[in-house]
Design a protein around this motif. Structure first.
Motif, PDB file in Angstrom:
ATOM      1  N   GLU A 179       0.855  -1.196   0.000  1.00 16.36           N
ATOM      2  CA  GLU A 179       0.000   0.000   0.000  1.00 16.36           C
ATOM      3  C   GLU A 179       0.886   1.240   0.000  1.00 16.36           C
ATOM      4  OE1 GLU A 179       0.405   1.824   2.837  1.00 16.36           O
ATOM      5  OE2 GLU A 179       1.353   0.281   4.058  1.00 16.36           O
ATOM      6  N   GLU A 200      -5.469  -2.260  -1.817  1.00 13.04           N
ATOM      7  CA  GLU A 200      -6.767  -1.848  -2.353  1.00 13.04           C
ATOM      8  C   GLU A 200      -7.492  -2.983  -3.081  1.00 13.04           C
ATOM      9  OE1 GLU A 200      -3.916  -0.194  -2.707  1.00 13.04           O
ATOM     10  OE2 GLU A 200      -4.230   1.962  -2.961  1.00 13.04           O
ATOM     11  N   ARG A 232     -12.519   0.338  -2.039  1.00 11.47           N
ATOM     12  CA  ARG A 232     -11.315   0.376  -1.202  1.00 11.47           C
ATOM     13  C   ARG A 232     -10.560   1.659  -1.511  1.00 11.47           C
ATOM     14  NH1 ARG A 232     -10.024  -2.549   2.863  1.00 11.47           N
ATOM     15  NH2 ARG A 232      -8.064  -3.442   2.134  1.00 11.47           N
ATOM     16  N   LEU A 257      -8.021   1.944   4.441  1.00  9.98           N
ATOM     17  CA  LEU A 257      -7.852   0.547   4.049  1.00  9.98           C
ATOM     18  C   LEU A 257      -7.854  -0.412   5.222  1.00  9.98           C
ATOM     19  CD1 LEU A 257      -5.149   1.014   1.272  1.00  9.98           C
ATOM     20  CD2 LEU A 257      -7.583   0.533   0.964  1.00  9.98           C
TER      21      LEU A 257
END
Length: 377
Positions: free
Chosen positions: A200, A287, A368, A373
């Motif tokens: 991420e 995501e 998302r 998250l």
């Protein structure tokens, strides 16, 4: 060559009760880099605590052979308050029973604090490391959980590599880290035998691993520190809550030691642990991870197991309904994505809306969003 054991006092957990964090630090050689490893931030997640015990034993042997090169800090249990939360024989160390907050959320946001204070010329004259340390000094009248978070972060941000050992309910090995360190993440995954890595850019929620990087990221963005100084910070999921054994912990510890050896922190021979071939490691965007809710109340009966690859629309299992006239009927659970099952519940009884699987997919999911998250279960 030095091994130092100390305690960090974080305050009173109640009348007649004090909270302390134990810290073991191994130092040696001329390597200026350092690594930090903690377990038990979620105090009901125990595999990492046993791994730390095996690491301590192995590092003591390595230290006596003058094999430490750099600084290695171990925190055997990072959440003494959570360690005290036992309700009718069940450990409830994921959430603070005083207010319901997840213990791995809402760590101090050092980027916000640096932004607010950098108009002060006296503050700017401090080195970046001292700036971060000053922001994390103990505060008067701070509750014991907040003080513990501040103490952990103050220790961790000093280091170059940060491994936060967790587990899930029932799970395969996987870990979370920032996408800036994709190649380093693959190297770590190979050493630890982990096939699934979730990446991420901004998870949000104030989890420990991201909190360790945010201050350094702010300093790097302002040109005050090189980007290389941002710690490689990782949240490692050591399978599931029931996966506590000397065999697993010893192997995990040896794999961590082999990784530290490759990173230059250990200069003695480590028993060979076969690394995972890089071709077997899959990276997934955070995501693209789906927390699949249960469609019914009842008992989940799986057709697909942990680690299985599944297709969108494929039946993963069924919920044997326990509701009224529907009792005995089966409600299918379908995968909403192509992906791999990383997590399932530890127990078969589930309720509507409860997460029944974490499936890692390659495609970004519209619902998302960066910064949102992490869920609070």
């Amino acid at each position: 060559m030095t091994v130092n054991t100390s305690t960090i006092f974080t305050g009173s957990a109640g009348a007649g009760s004090q909270s302390e964090i134990i810290k073991h630090t191994f130092t040696g050689g001329d390597n200026p880099r350092s690594v930090y490893i903690q377990a038990g931030l979620h105090a009901d997640e125990h595999p990492g605590m046993l791994v730390i015990q095996h690491l301590l034993k192995e590092l003591e042997v390595i230290d006596r052979a003058c094999g430490i090169n750099g600084t290695i800090t171990l925190i055997p249990f990072a959440n003494p308050v959570g360690m005290m939360q036992n309700v009718l024989g069940f450990w409830t160390g994921r959430f603070n029973l005083a207010n319901g907050e997840n213990f791995n959320r809402n760590f101090p946001d050092l980027a916000e604090e640096l932004e607010a204070l950098h108009s002060n010329t006296e503050w700017v004259e401090l080195s970046p490391a001292l700036q971060l340390d000053s922001l994390l000094m103990p505060k008067a009248h701070e509750d014991v959980v907040s003080a513990g978070k501040r103490a952990l972060l103050r220790e961790a941000v000093k280091h170059d590599i940060i491994l936060d050992l967790h587990c899930d309910t029932a799970a395969i090995l996987h870990f979370y880290t920032n996408e800036r360190y994709r190649e380093r993440a693959i190297n770590l995954a190979a050493a630890l035998g982990i096939e699934a890595v979730l990446l991420e850019s901004f998870a949000g929620g104030g989890a420990f691993d991201e909190a360790c990087t945010k201050g350094w990221q702010w300093l790097a963005d302002k040109g005050l520190e090189p980007a290389e100084r941002i710690p490689f910070s990782v949240s490692v999921e050591l399978r599931g809550q029931a996966d506590v054994s000397d065999e697993l912990a010893a192997d995990d510890a040896r794999r961590i030691l082999s990784y530290l050896c490759a990173e230059g922190f250990i200069n003695t021979e480590i028993p060979v642990t076969q690394p995972l071939h890089r071709d077997r490691i899959d990276t997934f965007p955070l995501e693209g991870a789906v927390h699949l809710p249960s469609p019914a109340n009842g008992l989940v009966v799986w057709k697909k197991q942990l680690g299985d690859w599944v297709k969108k629309g494929e039946c993963l299992g069924e919920i044997a309904s326990l509701d009224g006239k529907a009792c005995g009927q089966r409600v299918p659970v379908y995968s909403p994505v192509d992906g791999r099952i990383l997590v399932q519940p530890l127990t078969a009884m589930v309720r509507i809306g409860q997460r029944v699987a974490l499936i890692a997919g390659k495609e970004l999911q519209q619902d998302r969003k960066k910064g949102k998250l992490l869920l609070n279960f």
